[in-house]
Motif scaffolding. Structure first.
Motif, PDB file in Angstrom:
ATOM      1  N   PRO A  27       0.916  -1.284   0.066  1.00  0.00           N
ATOM      2  CA  PRO A  27      -0.053   0.060   0.034  1.00  0.00           C
ATOM      3  C   PRO A  27       0.732   1.268   0.168  1.00  0.00           C
ATOM      4  CG  PRO A  27      -0.029  -0.881   2.131  1.00  0.00           C
ATOM      5  CD  PRO A  27       0.426  -1.892   1.179  1.00  0.00           C
ATOM      6  N   HIS A  28       0.293   2.317  -0.647  1.00  0.00           N
ATOM      7  CA  HIS A  28       1.000   3.623  -0.735  1.00  0.00           C
ATOM      8  C   HIS A  28       0.324   4.597   0.460  1.00  0.00           C
ATOM      9  CE1 HIS A  28       3.130   3.154  -4.625  1.00  0.00           C
ATOM     10  NE2 HIS A  28       3.170   1.994  -4.136  1.00  0.00           N
ATOM     11  N   ALA A  29      -0.765   4.377   0.760  1.00  0.00           N
ATOM     12  CA  ALA A  29      -1.749   4.991   1.599  1.00  0.00           C
ATOM     13  C   ALA A  29      -2.748   4.353   2.595  1.00  0.00           C
ATOM     14  CB  ALA A  29      -2.226   6.094   1.018  1.00  0.00           C
ATOM     15  N   ILE A  30      -2.821   5.044   3.730  1.00  0.00           N
ATOM     16  CA  ILE A  30      -3.753   4.221   4.653  1.00  0.00           C
ATOM     17  C   ILE A  30      -4.803   5.355   4.655  1.00  0.00           C
ATOM     18  CG2 ILE A  30      -4.146   3.279   6.950  1.00  0.00           C
ATOM     19  CD1 ILE A  30      -1.470   2.338   6.868  1.00  0.00           C
ATOM     20  N   MET A  31      -6.152   5.287   4.911  1.00  0.00           N
ATOM     21  CA  MET A  31      -7.322   5.943   5.183  1.00  0.00           C
ATOM     22  C   MET A  31      -8.083   5.256   6.162  1.00  0.00           C
ATOM     23  SD  MET A  31      -8.840   7.230   1.372  1.00  0.00           S
ATOM     24  CE  MET A  31     -10.098   8.084   2.021  1.00  0.00           C
ATOM     25  N   LEU A  32      -8.157   5.897   7.360  1.00  0.00           N
ATOM     26  CA  LEU A  32      -8.968   5.398   8.482  1.00  0.00           C
ATOM     27  C   LEU A  32      -9.897   6.336   9.085  1.00  0.00           C
ATOM     28  CD1 LEU A  32      -7.162   6.057  11.487  1.00  0.00           C
ATOM     29  CD2 LEU A  32      -5.672   4.542  10.271  1.00  0.00           C
ATOM     30  N   ARG A  33     -10.606   5.707   9.981  1.00  0.00           N
ATOM     31  CA  ARG A  33     -11.676   6.262  10.746  1.00  0.00           C
ATOM     32  C   ARG A  33     -11.514   6.287  12.381  1.00  0.00           C
ATOM     33  NH1 ARG A  33     -17.664   8.321   9.297  1.00  0.00           N
ATOM     34  NH2 ARG A  33     -17.450   9.619  11.131  1.00  0.00           N
ATOM     35  N   SER A  34     -12.123   5.428  12.861  1.00  0.00           N
ATOM     36  CA  SER A  34     -11.893   5.104  14.123  1.00  0.00           C
ATOM     37  C   SER A  34     -10.654   3.933  14.823  1.00  0.00           C
ATOM     38  CB  SER A  34     -13.142   4.786  14.832  1.00  0.00           C
ATOM     39  OG  SER A  34     -13.670   3.584  14.242  1.00  0.00           O
ATOM     40  N   HIS A  35     -10.470   3.291  13.637  1.00  0.00           N
ATOM     41  CA  HIS A  35      -9.536   2.120  13.991  1.00  0.00           C
ATOM     42  C   HIS A  35      -7.986   2.760  14.813  1.00  0.00           C
ATOM     43  CE1 HIS A  35      -7.111  -1.546  13.514  1.00  0.00           C
ATOM     44  NE2 HIS A  35      -6.115  -0.861  12.634  1.00  0.00           N
ATOM     45  N   LYS A  36      -7.853   2.057  15.705  1.00  0.00           N
ATOM     46  CA  LYS A  36      -6.457   2.317  16.490  1.00  0.00           C
ATOM     47  C   LYS A  36      -5.355   1.845  15.745  1.00  0.00           C
ATOM     48  CE  LYS A  36      -4.561   3.612  20.793  1.00  0.00           C
ATOM     49  NZ  LYS A  36      -4.305   4.645  20.427  1.00  0.00           N
ATOM     50  N   LEU A  37      -4.831   2.720  14.894  1.00  0.00           N
ATOM     51  CA  LEU A  37      -3.366   2.211  14.071  1.00  0.00           C
ATOM     52  C   LEU A  37      -2.315   1.845  14.896  1.00  0.00           C
ATOM     53  CD1 LEU A  37      -2.536   1.831  11.015  1.00  0.00           C
ATOM     54  CD2 LEU A  37      -1.895   4.030  11.162  1.00  0.00           C
ATOM     55  N   GLN A  38      -1.819   0.750  14.553  1.00  0.00           N
ATOM     56  CA  GLN A  38      -0.580   0.121  15.371  1.00  0.00           C
ATOM     57  C   GLN A  38       0.627   0.310  14.354  1.00  0.00           C
ATOM     58  OE1 GLN A  38      -0.586  -0.667  18.655  1.00  0.00           O
ATOM     59  NE2 GLN A  38      -2.794  -0.386  18.484  1.00  0.00           N
ATOM     60  N   VAL A  39       1.735   0.389  14.876  1.00  0.00           N
ATOM     61  CA  VAL A  39       3.014   0.692  14.251  1.00  0.00           C
ATOM     62  C   VAL A  39       3.234  -0.406  13.171  1.00  0.00           C
ATOM     63  CG1 VAL A  39       5.423   1.122  14.267  1.00  0.00           C
ATOM     64  CG2 VAL A  39       3.994   2.284  15.695  1.00  0.00           C
ATOM     65  N   GLU A  40       3.155  -1.727  13.787  1.00  0.00           N
ATOM     66  CA  GLU A  40       3.372  -2.867  13.086  1.00  0.00           C
ATOM     67  C   GLU A  40       2.426  -3.061  11.776  1.00  0.00           C
ATOM     68  OE1 GLU A  40       1.730  -3.433  17.082  1.00  0.00           O
ATOM     69  OE2 GLU A  40       3.535  -2.948  16.489  1.00  0.00           O
ATOM     70  N   GLU A  41       1.225  -2.474  11.860  1.00  0.00           N
ATOM     71  CA  GLU A  41       0.313  -2.439  10.673  1.00  0.00           C
ATOM     72  C   GLU A  41       0.781  -1.627   9.560  1.00  0.00           C
ATOM     73  OE1 GLU A  41      -4.348  -2.943  12.304  1.00  0.00           O
ATOM     74  OE2 GLU A  41      -3.029  -1.204  13.183  1.00  0.00           O
ATOM     75  N   VAL A  42       1.755  -0.799   9.894  1.00  0.00           N
ATOM     76  CA  VAL A  42       2.202   0.221   8.523  1.00  0.00           C
ATOM     77  C   VAL A  42       3.275  -0.513   7.833  1.00  0.00           C
ATOM     78  CG1 VAL A  42       2.936   2.604   8.192  1.00  0.00           C
ATOM     79  CG2 VAL A  42       1.363   2.050  10.115  1.00  0.00           C
ATOM     80  N   ASN A  43       2.932  -0.576   6.339  1.00  0.00           N
ATOM     81  CA  ASN A  43       3.876  -1.388   5.678  1.00  0.00           C
ATOM     82  C   ASN A  43       4.939  -0.312   5.420  1.00  0.00           C
ATOM     83  OD1 ASN A  43       5.236  -2.349   3.224  1.00  0.00           O
ATOM     84  ND2 ASN A  43       3.588  -3.863   3.329  1.00  0.00           N
ATOM     85  N   HIS A  44       6.145  -0.724   4.905  1.00  0.00           N
ATOM     86  CA  HIS A  44       7.261   0.256   4.717  1.00  0.00           C
ATOM     87  C   HIS A  44       7.140   0.916   3.238  1.00  0.00           C
ATOM     88  CE1 HIS A  44       8.274  -3.327   2.166  1.00  0.00           C
ATOM     89  NE2 HIS A  44       9.163  -2.640   1.423  1.00  0.00           N
ATOM     90  N   THR A  45       5.925   0.698   2.732  1.00  0.00           N
ATOM     91  CA  THR A  45       5.614   1.158   1.367  1.00  0.00           C
ATOM     92  C   THR A  45       4.780   2.510   1.416  1.00  0.00           C
ATOM     93  OG1 THR A  45       3.773  -0.295   0.769  1.00  0.00           O
ATOM     94  CG2 THR A  45       5.867  -0.921  -0.042  1.00  0.00           C
ATOM     95  N   VAL A  46       4.160   2.551   2.737  1.00  0.00           N
ATOM     96  CA  VAL A  46       3.120   3.729   3.034  1.00  0.00           C
ATOM     97  C   VAL A  46       3.942   5.054   2.831  1.00  0.00           C
ATOM     98  CG1 VAL A  46       1.594   4.698   4.766  1.00  0.00           C
ATOM     99  CG2 VAL A  46       1.529   2.276   4.402  1.00  0.00           C
ATOM    100  N   ARG A  47       3.358   6.050   2.081  1.00  0.00           N
ATOM    101  CA  ARG A  47       3.732   7.329   1.997  1.00  0.00           C
ATOM    102  C   ARG A  47       2.816   8.340   2.928  1.00  0.00           C
ATOM    103  NH1 ARG A  47       4.413   6.598  -4.405  1.00  0.00           N
ATOM    104  NH2 ARG A  47       6.060   4.817  -4.303  1.00  0.00           N
ATOM    105  N   ALA A  48       1.783   8.129   3.045  1.00  0.00           N
ATOM    106  CA  ALA A  48       0.720   9.130   3.824  1.00  0.00           C
ATOM    107  C   ALA A  48      -0.212   8.182   4.400  1.00  0.00           C
ATOM    108  CB  ALA A  48       0.246   9.930   2.787  1.00  0.00           C
ATOM    109  N   ILE A  49      -0.641   8.949   5.592  1.00  0.00           N
ATOM    110  CA  ILE A  49      -1.796   8.336   6.343  1.00  0.00           C
ATOM    111  C   ILE A  49      -2.665   9.539   6.515  1.00  0.00           C
ATOM    112  CG2 ILE A  49      -2.618   7.279   8.449  1.00  0.00           C
ATOM    113  CD1 ILE A  49       0.330   6.041   8.942  1.00  0.00           C
TER     114      ILE A  49
END
Length: 101
Positions: A27-49
């Motif tokens: 993934p290049h981006a993550i869009m979320l609403r109420s989910h509590k994001l954990q660091v381990e869920e963020v792939n190294h390819t993510v460029r923005a949240i």
């Protein structure tokens, strides 16, 4: 994301999936609403949240900053819905409708 909202993305240009494994290259981006994001869920390819709502208390902003990932939010995006609920509540209260139910 609502299917109606997903239709806003041109088909063939974007791929949206809740599972990172479904996305070629990650993934290049993550869009979320109420989910509590954990660091381990963020792939190294993510460029923005993007946080769809006000505040970023469900995102570890300090860790994302260390990783070089910008975090955005959308304050005021639900302002019209809040105004509509307030006006509805005022009308219901002024006419005594809720007491009659």
């Amino acid at each position: 994301i609502s299917p109606v909202g997903l239709q806003k993305y041109p088909s063939g240009k974007y791929k949206v999936s809740p599972e990172p494994a479904d996305l070629e290259g990650g993934p290049h981006a993550i869009m979320l609403r109420s989910h509590k994001l954990q660091v381990e869920e963020v792939n190294h390819t993510v460029r923005a949240i993007a946080r769809c709502g006000a505040g970023t208390n469900n995102i570890p902003v300090d860790k994302m900053t260390e990783m070089g990932i910008p975090v955005f939010n959308t304050p005021g995006a639900n302002a019209n819905a809040v105004k509509e609920l307030v006006v509805c509540g005022l009308l219901l209260a002024s006419r005594g409708i809720s007491e009659g139910i």
